[in-house]
Scaffold this active site. Structure first.
Site, mmCIF file in Angstrom:
data_model
loop_
_atom_site.group_PDB
_atom_site.id
_atom_site.type_symbol
_atom_site.label_atom_id
_atom_site.label_comp_id
_atom_site.label_asym_id
_atom_site.label_seq_id
_atom_site.Cartn_x
_atom_site.Cartn_y
_atom_site.Cartn_z
ATOM 1 N N GLY A 182 -28.753 -9.993 -28.166
ATOM 2 C CA GLY A 182 -28.681 -9.144 -29.352
ATOM 3 C C GLY A 182 -29.532 -9.703 -30.482
ATOM 4 C CE LYS A 234 -35.420 -11.581 -28.057
ATOM 5 N NZ LYS A 234 -35.467 -12.609 -29.104
ATOM 6 C CG ASP A 241 -32.825 -9.491 -29.285
ATOM 7 O OD1 ASP A 241 -33.156 -10.111 -30.312
ATOM 8 O OD2 ASP A 241 -32.685 -10.048 -28.188
ATOM 9 C CG ASN A 244 -41.382 -14.894 -29.254
ATOM 10 O OD1 ASN A 244 -41.983 -15.305 -28.279
ATOM 11 N ND2 ASN A 244 -40.083 -15.130 -29.434
#
Length: 346
Positions: A150, A205, A258, A270
């Site tokens: 999440g 993600k 997320d 990231n």
């Protein structure tokens, strides 16, 4: 967001003592969440210096500077001591070293207890999700593995900023056990049984966040970021469904929630690394600028790309990020390659 409760210790659960293995920023933060929920928590640090620092100061200066940890949280560098007599174990270990670590201490994990996976990744080479690595290498029954995922930016949660998360387990009763053990006034966990979808969403993600970081570094604006997030979610959903996941999972906290947090926040490693790549840094230099901490999207674009090829799923954003990271594609060409794809229905 309405808190699940006011932060007083949760009662009615058998998970009184929990070990968290891995004292990085997320492992330490989740240990704090458990302690704030009233658990007796032992945090295992690989380095004695980190454990000693926490013991002496109540702060993990290496990974969570400025956050005072609860008194019912103690640290050790002795894994057998950490695991002795615990009612649950949380694994806050990097995805690509999960196998190596489990090989070392799997025999010390008590039988029959929930094992909570905090790692978001797919193993390079084998294509195994972290729950599969834990089950096969750690010899843990799949029904005992609980995946936590999440919108969980560690620093925000460590400062008690409200968030909702997901606990995925094929045995819903086990997920509920863990839910009761870690719910606080600022941490609201929900439960689902779709482990596959939760893990593919949580892994993917990071790849899309790298793409958004590249777009942000190129000053391409919010339309580009929104397009990458939306189409990125689409390709992750297609892969998740091909592996047996539920499309609804990708529309919830494990997927969209997320994705938005990781793609939008300056706290995201990231996204930040993507911005450095857009500025002209090579991958090694970008990682070095981050203090040597590899953003998970860098390794995940390899393992997820392999999964996509294996199952014949078209994942153009994942492919493009892979080409930037490993084939030296200039970031602006990544965007051009995506915009130049054949037109199709949404």
């Amino acid at each position: 967001m309405r808190p699940l409760h006011d932060g007083t210790p949760t009662t009615g659960t058998a998970l009184g003592r929990v070990a968290v293995l891995g004292a990085g920023s997320w492992g330490t933060t989740y240990a704090k969440v458990l302690a704030d929920a009233g658990r007796d928590v032992v945090l295992w640090a690989r380095r004695e210096a980190v454990a000693s620092d926490i013991t002496a100061t109540g702060i993990n200066h290496d990974y969570l500077r400025g956050v005072v940890l609860p008194q019912n949280l103690r640290a050790t560098s002795d894994v057998d001591e950490a695991l002795d007599g615990v009612d649950a174990v949380a694994l806050g270990l990097p995805s690509q070293s999960m196998r190596e670590n489990l090989t070392v201490f799997r025999d010390s994990i008590p039988g029959g207890v929930p094992v909570i996976s905090l790692a978001k990744g797919v193993e390079i080479g084998t294509g195994l999700r972290m729950s599969e690595v834990i089950s096969r290498v750690g010899r843990v029954e799949p029904a005992r593995v609980v995946v936590l995922t999440g919108p969980n930016l560690a620093v925000e949660i460590a400062h008690d900023r409200p968030t909702a998360s997901v606990l995925a387990c094929i045995d819903h009763d086990v997920a509920i056990q863990v839910q009761k053990a870690c719910a606080t006034g600022y941490f609201r966990p929900y439960t689902i049984t779709d482990v596959v979808g939760a893990e593919i969403a949580g892994t993917g993600k990071n790849i899309i966040a790298l793409a958004c970081g590249i777009a942000g570094g190129l000053q391409l604006g919010l339309n580009t970021a929104a397009s990458l997030m939306t189409r990125g979610l689409n390709e992750l959903t297609r892969l998740g469904e091909a592996l047996g996941g539920n499309a609804a999972t990708f529309a919830g906290l494990a997927g969209l929630g997320d994705l938005v947090a990781t793609c939008s926040s300056p706290l995201s490693r990231n996204r930040t690394l993507g911005g450095r790549l857009a500025a002209g840094m090579g991958l090694e230099a970008a990682v070095e600028a981050a203090g040597g901490q590899v953003a998970e999207g860098v390794v995940s674009c390899r393992s997820m790309r392999d999964l996509a090829h294996r199952h014949q799923i078209d994942m153009p954003i994942t492919e493009a990020v892979f080409n930037v990271c490993y084939h030296h594609m200039p970031p602006y060409e990544m965007i051009s390659s995506l915009m130049g794809r054949p037109h199709s229905p949404e």
